[in-house]
Each structure stands twice: as structure tokens, then as C-alpha cells.
Design a protein around this motif. Structure first.
Motif, mmCIF file in Angstrom:
data_model
loop_
_atom_site.group_PDB
_atom_site.id
_atom_site.type_symbol
_atom_site.label_atom_id
_atom_site.label_comp_id
_atom_site.label_asym_id
_atom_site.label_seq_id
_atom_site.Cartn_x
_atom_site.Cartn_y
_atom_site.Cartn_z
ATOM 1 N N ALA A 171 58.491 76.516 43.316
ATOM 2 C CA ALA A 171 57.447 77.022 42.414
ATOM 3 C C ALA A 171 56.381 75.971 42.153
ATOM 4 O O ALA A 171 56.610 74.778 42.341
ATOM 5 C CB ALA A 171 58.080 77.449 41.098
ATOM 6 N N THR A 172 55.226 76.443 41.694
ATOM 7 C CA THR A 172 54.129 75.540 41.346
ATOM 8 C C THR A 172 54.341 74.897 39.981
ATOM 9 O O THR A 172 53.758 73.867 39.685
ATOM 10 C CB THR A 172 52.785 76.289 41.323
ATOM 11 N N GLY A 173 55.137 75.513 39.146
ATOM 12 C CA GLY A 173 55.363 75.003 37.798
ATOM 13 C C GLY A 173 56.795 75.269 37.389
ATOM 14 O O GLY A 173 57.725 74.728 37.969
ATOM 15 N N ALA A 174 56.967 76.134 36.397
ATOM 16 C CA ALA A 174 58.300 76.460 35.892
ATOM 17 C C ALA A 174 59.129 77.114 36.990
ATOM 18 O O ALA A 174 58.650 78.011 37.692
ATOM 19 C CB ALA A 174 58.185 77.394 34.697
ATOM 20 N N GLN A 175 60.361 76.666 37.138
ATOM 21 C CA GLN A 175 61.247 77.232 38.156
ATOM 22 C C GLN A 175 61.984 78.423 37.568
ATOM 23 O O GLN A 175 63.120 78.317 37.127
ATOM 24 C CB GLN A 175 62.233 76.174 38.650
ATOM 25 N N ARG A 176 61.322 79.563 37.584
ATOM 26 C CA ARG A 176 61.938 80.781 37.087
ATOM 27 C C ARG A 176 61.397 81.971 37.854
ATOM 28 O O ARG A 176 60.317 81.922 38.430
ATOM 29 C CB ARG A 176 61.730 80.937 35.596
ATOM 30 N N ILE B 240 68.926 88.208 35.868
ATOM 31 C CA ILE B 240 68.648 86.821 35.511
ATOM 32 C C ILE B 240 69.554 86.461 34.336
ATOM 33 O O ILE B 240 69.646 87.212 33.360
ATOM 34 C CB ILE B 240 67.163 86.636 35.121
ATOM 35 N N MET B 241 70.239 85.329 34.448
ATOM 36 C CA MET B 241 71.103 84.880 33.360
ATOM 37 C C MET B 241 70.259 84.644 32.112
ATOM 38 O O MET B 241 69.100 84.233 32.221
ATOM 39 C CB MET B 241 71.827 83.590 33.758
ATOM 40 N N PRO B 242 70.806 84.889 30.924
ATOM 41 C CA PRO B 242 70.043 84.665 29.691
ATOM 42 C C PRO B 242 69.484 83.244 29.582
ATOM 43 O O PRO B 242 68.399 83.041 29.037
ATOM 44 C CB PRO B 242 71.062 84.941 28.577
ATOM 45 N N SER B 243 70.190 82.274 30.128
ATOM 46 C CA SER B 243 69.709 80.890 30.093
ATOM 47 C C SER B 243 68.553 80.665 31.062
ATOM 48 O O SER B 243 67.852 79.659 30.984
ATOM 49 C CB SER B 243 70.847 79.933 30.450
ATOM 50 N N GLY B 244 68.367 81.597 32.015
ATOM 51 C CA GLY B 244 67.312 81.466 33.017
ATOM 52 C C GLY B 244 67.664 80.528 34.151
ATOM 53 O O GLY B 244 66.844 80.253 35.017
ATOM 54 N N LYS B 245 68.903 80.038 34.184
ATOM 55 C CA LYS B 245 69.295 79.046 35.191
ATOM 56 C C LYS B 245 69.843 79.646 36.472
ATOM 57 O O LYS B 245 70.295 78.924 37.344
ATOM 58 C CB LYS B 245 70.315 78.088 34.596
ATOM 59 N N GLY B 246 69.783 80.950 36.620
ATOM 60 C CA GLY B 246 70.269 81.594 37.837
ATOM 61 C C GLY B 246 70.222 83.096 37.695
ATOM 62 O O GLY B 246 69.721 83.634 36.710
ATOM 63 N N GLY B 247 70.751 83.772 38.703
ATOM 64 C CA GLY B 247 70.771 85.223 38.671
ATOM 65 C C GLY B 247 71.255 85.801 39.980
ATOM 66 O O GLY B 247 71.929 85.125 40.763
ATOM 67 N N LEU B 248 70.884 87.058 40.235
ATOM 68 C CA LEU B 248 71.310 87.773 41.431
ATOM 69 C C LEU B 248 70.116 88.368 42.165
ATOM 70 O O LEU B 248 69.161 88.829 41.546
ATOM 71 C CB LEU B 248 72.273 88.905 41.070
ATOM 72 N N PHE C 240 74.309 95.023 52.641
ATOM 73 C CA PHE C 240 74.607 93.624 52.358
ATOM 74 C C PHE C 240 74.662 93.422 50.849
ATOM 75 O O PHE C 240 73.870 93.998 50.101
ATOM 76 C CB PHE C 240 73.570 92.702 53.008
ATOM 77 N N THR C 241 75.613 92.616 50.419
ATOM 78 C CA THR C 241 75.881 92.430 48.998
ATOM 79 C C THR C 241 74.897 91.461 48.342
ATOM 80 O O THR C 241 74.172 90.750 49.026
ATOM 81 C CB THR C 241 77.332 91.949 48.796
ATOM 82 N N THR C 242 74.917 91.452 47.027
ATOM 83 C CA THR C 242 74.020 90.588 46.258
ATOM 84 C C THR C 242 74.348 89.113 46.489
ATOM 85 O O THR C 242 75.470 88.761 46.836
ATOM 86 C CB THR C 242 74.124 90.886 44.749
ATOM 87 N N LEU C 243 73.346 88.283 46.291
ATOM 88 C CA LEU C 243 73.503 86.833 46.410
ATOM 89 C C LEU C 243 73.223 86.209 45.051
ATOM 90 O O LEU C 243 72.343 86.672 44.329
ATOM 91 C CB LEU C 243 72.488 86.248 47.396
ATOM 92 N N GLY C 244 73.937 85.153 44.750
ATOM 93 C CA GLY C 244 73.638 84.389 43.546
ATOM 94 C C GLY C 244 72.575 83.350 43.866
ATOM 95 O O GLY C 244 72.359 82.994 45.023
ATOM 96 N N TYR C 245 71.895 82.863 42.851
ATOM 97 C CA TYR C 245 70.938 81.771 43.040
ATOM 98 C C TYR C 245 70.908 80.913 41.787
ATOM 99 O O TYR C 245 71.251 81.365 40.694
ATOM 100 C CB TYR C 245 69.533 82.295 43.358
ATOM 101 N N GLY C 246 70.539 79.671 41.961
ATOM 102 C CA GLY C 246 70.335 78.754 40.847
ATOM 103 C C GLY C 246 68.863 78.434 40.741
ATOM 104 O O GLY C 246 68.144 78.410 41.746
ATOM 105 N N SER C 247 68.392 78.155 39.541
ATOM 106 C CA SER C 247 66.961 77.920 39.341
ATOM 107 C C SER C 247 66.467 76.701 40.118
ATOM 108 O O SER C 247 65.288 76.623 40.459
ATOM 109 C CB SER C 247 66.634 77.771 37.861
ATOM 110 N N GLN C 248 67.343 75.753 40.434
ATOM 111 C CA GLN C 248 66.922 74.573 41.191
ATOM 112 C C GLN C 248 66.508 74.928 42.618
ATOM 113 O O GLN C 248 65.849 74.127 43.289
ATOM 114 C CB GLN C 248 68.034 73.501 41.208
ATOM 115 N N GLU C 249 66.833 76.127 43.096
ATOM 116 C CA GLU C 249 66.469 76.561 44.450
ATOM 117 C C GLU C 249 65.104 77.245 44.508
ATOM 118 O O GLU C 249 64.626 77.595 45.580
ATOM 119 C CB GLU C 249 67.535 77.505 45.013
#
Length: 120
Positions: free
Chosen positions: A74-79, A46-54, A62-71
């Protein structure tokens, strides 16, 4: 730390994470019907900013995928928490040879709940 009955430590092992990086060289978007299929995996970074990760997919080689928090669905906080088990669609990206995970839910398709509260 998580322990089993009697205080015995649990051993967690994800088969695809045990492989070396060069052995995980395929993208999920290369699979037939990849646009329609949901995939499962584990959040490993998870990126330190919490806005994405792997996410490492459960499918071997199969290799890792990236993701953004907007994807994150969630019921509340998108993390996500590290080592969360998730389900997602895989989409190819134009600027990278790595797929992106979209429409991320918990396994089974439910909304993710990652709220933290202090109780007292």
C-alpha cells in the motif's frame, strides 16, 4: 450503496461466493506453477483489529485464503476494505489446511490506496 445511471441499483455477484463452503474445497497452492502465478479475489472478511482477514478467490471451487496486514502492498495504511478486489500469490501454511495470500496488491499489480479523510 452503489447505483447505476438513473439511480438503478447495481447487482454484484461473485460466482465463487455463491457456492456452498463444502463446494469450495481446493487450495490455490495445489495448482501447477502456483508459486509463480498471481491470483485474483475479493476480500470478504476483516478481523476487528484490522490485522488480517479472508479473501475468496475468483477461481471456482477454491477455498478462502487468510491474509495478514503485513502482506498488503500500500501507499500508506496497510488495510483493505471489505469487497476490495485484490491480486496476490497463494502460499500453503504449515499449521492450517488453508492457504495464505501474500504480496497483496490491487488488480493489475498497483499499490493499494485506502486512505480516508474528512474534507470540508
Amino acid at each position: 450503496d452503489i447505483s447505476a445511471l438513473g439511480g438503478q441499483p447495481l447487482r454484484y455477484a461473485h460466482a465463487n461466493m455463491k457456492l456452498k463452503g463444502d463446494e469450495r474445497n481446493r487450495n490455490l497452492s495445489e495448482l501447477p506453477n502456483s508459486e509463480l502465478d498471481r491470483h485474483t479475489g475479493v476480500v470478504v472478511s476483516i478481523m476487528p483489529s484490522g490485522k488480517g482477514g479472508l479473501i475468496v478467490p475468483d477461481r471456482l471451487n477454491f477455498t478462502t485464503l487468510g491474509y495478514g496486514s503485513q502482506e498488503i502492498q500500500a501507499t500508506g495504511a496497510q488495510r483493505l476494505e471489505r469487497f476490495s478486489e485484490v491480486e496476490f500469490f497463494a502460499r500453503p501454511t504449515k499449521n492450517s489446511n488453508r492457504d495464505r495470500a501474500v504480496c497483496i496488491t490491487r488488480r493489475g499489480g498497483g499499490l493499494i490506496t485506502a486512505e480516508r479523510r474528512n474534507t470540508g
